[in-house]
Design an enzyme around this catalytic site. Structure first.
Site, mmCIF file in Angstrom:
data_model
loop_
_atom_site.group_PDB
_atom_site.id
_atom_site.type_symbol
_atom_site.label_atom_id
_atom_site.label_comp_id
_atom_site.label_asym_id
_atom_site.label_seq_id
_atom_site.Cartn_x
_atom_site.Cartn_y
_atom_site.Cartn_z
ATOM 1 N N HIS A 96 0.847 -1.196 0.000
ATOM 2 C CA HIS A 96 0.000 0.000 0.000
ATOM 3 C C HIS A 96 0.881 1.244 0.000
ATOM 4 O O HIS A 96 1.937 1.278 0.623
ATOM 5 C CB HIS A 96 -0.916 -0.012 1.218
ATOM 6 C CG HIS A 96 -2.013 0.996 1.157
ATOM 7 N ND1 HIS A 96 -1.813 2.332 1.442
ATOM 8 C CD2 HIS A 96 -3.334 0.870 0.829
ATOM 9 C CE1 HIS A 96 -2.950 2.980 1.300
ATOM 10 N NE2 HIS A 96 -3.885 2.127 0.931
ATOM 11 N N GLU A 168 -3.938 1.999 -6.987
ATOM 12 C CA GLU A 168 -4.378 3.082 -6.117
ATOM 13 C C GLU A 168 -3.505 4.308 -6.359
ATOM 14 O O GLU A 168 -2.378 4.370 -5.851
ATOM 15 C CB GLU A 168 -4.285 2.666 -4.643
ATOM 16 C CG GLU A 168 -5.348 1.689 -4.208
ATOM 17 C CD GLU A 168 -5.530 1.723 -2.703
ATOM 18 O OE1 GLU A 168 -6.672 1.915 -2.256
ATOM 19 O OE2 GLU A 168 -4.535 1.566 -1.972
ATOM 20 N N GLY A 174 -7.113 8.874 0.531
ATOM 21 C CA GLY A 174 -7.106 9.707 1.723
ATOM 22 C C GLY A 174 -8.171 10.783 1.682
ATOM 23 O O GLY A 174 -8.856 10.992 0.672
ATOM 24 N N SER A 214 -10.569 6.957 -3.395
ATOM 25 C CA SER A 214 -11.775 7.775 -3.195
ATOM 26 C C SER A 214 -13.000 7.149 -3.859
ATOM 27 O O SER A 214 -13.816 7.835 -4.484
ATOM 28 C CB SER A 214 -11.550 9.203 -3.708
ATOM 29 O OG SER A 214 -10.517 9.842 -2.989
#
Length: 261
Positions: A96, A168, A174, A214
């Site tokens: 990640h 991602e 975030g 998102s």
């Protein structure tokens, strides 16, 4: 394209201690996603065993958010593949961008972890992503190809079929992230499909490629309908069990068309 399933997952990140995680897992324990949708979540390590226990026997897959590549030893603060398995998890999130950015994760340590996960029967959910600087410089494809090729270096053809790759964009995740435009994601995933085909031959079409960044109820269908997007990984948009189930409901009407595409 994953010919059988659309994947929908949520990463709880550093949220939900044991009590809150157990309550959320209980809310999901009786949830049955429609045929053709595979669901997973990744709770923090302190809640992993409890969540796995509550969801044992349910269709919801549970994974760790990270693991180390050695099985045991003097690695303070780390958790190993055998520990993850003993907790009852079947998957593990690796690479990640938050691990890369803040904790020194590299392409090559991701590769070590991928091999360790496969060695212990865990399904690696491999995250790749471009930074805002890379995106603005037009080198996203090169960055993602490098990350993917190194992550999968040395993985056998048989094991490649157990891998999931998740794109991602660092600039899209975030609370301050902005969702990537669907046409951009489509182009990225088309190129990623070419990369995995280069690595795995025609079996590369069976490696699920997910998008994360998102993801919300408002945009999930825009991504899932794309021909080379096999599902999504949501963050805060799926932390609440009710919201997660709504994400699945949004997609359920598209599943038949997606599988037939």
């Amino acid at each position: 394209m994953d010919q059988k399933n659309v994947w929908i997952g949520t990463n709880w990140k550093m949220n939900k201690g044991p009590a809150e995680a157990i309550a959320a897992a209980r809310a999901l324990a009786t949830f049955r996603p429609p045929e053709g949708i595979r669901c997973f979540l990744t709770p923090p390590a302190t809640s992993l065993r409890d969540v796995c226990s509550v969801l044992e026997g349910s269709p919801m897959m549970v994974g760790a958010q990270n693991m180390f590549w050695e099985d045991s030893g003097a690695w303070t603060g780390e958790i190993s593949g055998p520990m993850v398995v003993e907790c009852g998890a079947s998957t593990v999130l690796l690479g990640h961008s938050e691990r890369r950015q803040h904790f020194g994760e590299t392409d090559w340590t991701v590769n070590l972890k991928v091999h360790a996960a496969l060695r212990h029967g865990l399904r690696p959910l491999i995250c790749i992503g471009d930074t805002l600087d890379e995106f603005e410089a037009g080198v996203s494809q090169e960055t993602l190809a490098r990350q993917t090729k190194i992550a999968l270096h040395g993985v056998s053809p048989e094991d490649l079929e157990r891998v999931v790759v998740i794109y991602e964009p660092v600039w899209a995740i975030g609370s301050a992230g902005r969702p990537a435009e669907a046409p951009f994601v489509s182009g990225i995933h088309t190129e990623l499909r070419s990369v995995v085909r280069e690595i795995a031959g025609e079996s590369g079409v069976r490696i699920p490629l997910l998008y994360g960044g998102s993801v919300s109820q408002a945009n999930i269908c825009d991504y899932v309908v794309l021909p080379d997007v096999d599902g999504v990984l949501a963050g805060r948009g799926g932390w609440d069990p009710a919201d997660f189930m709504k994400l699945v409901a949004c997609v359920s009407e598209l599943v038949s068309a997606k599988v037939d595409a």
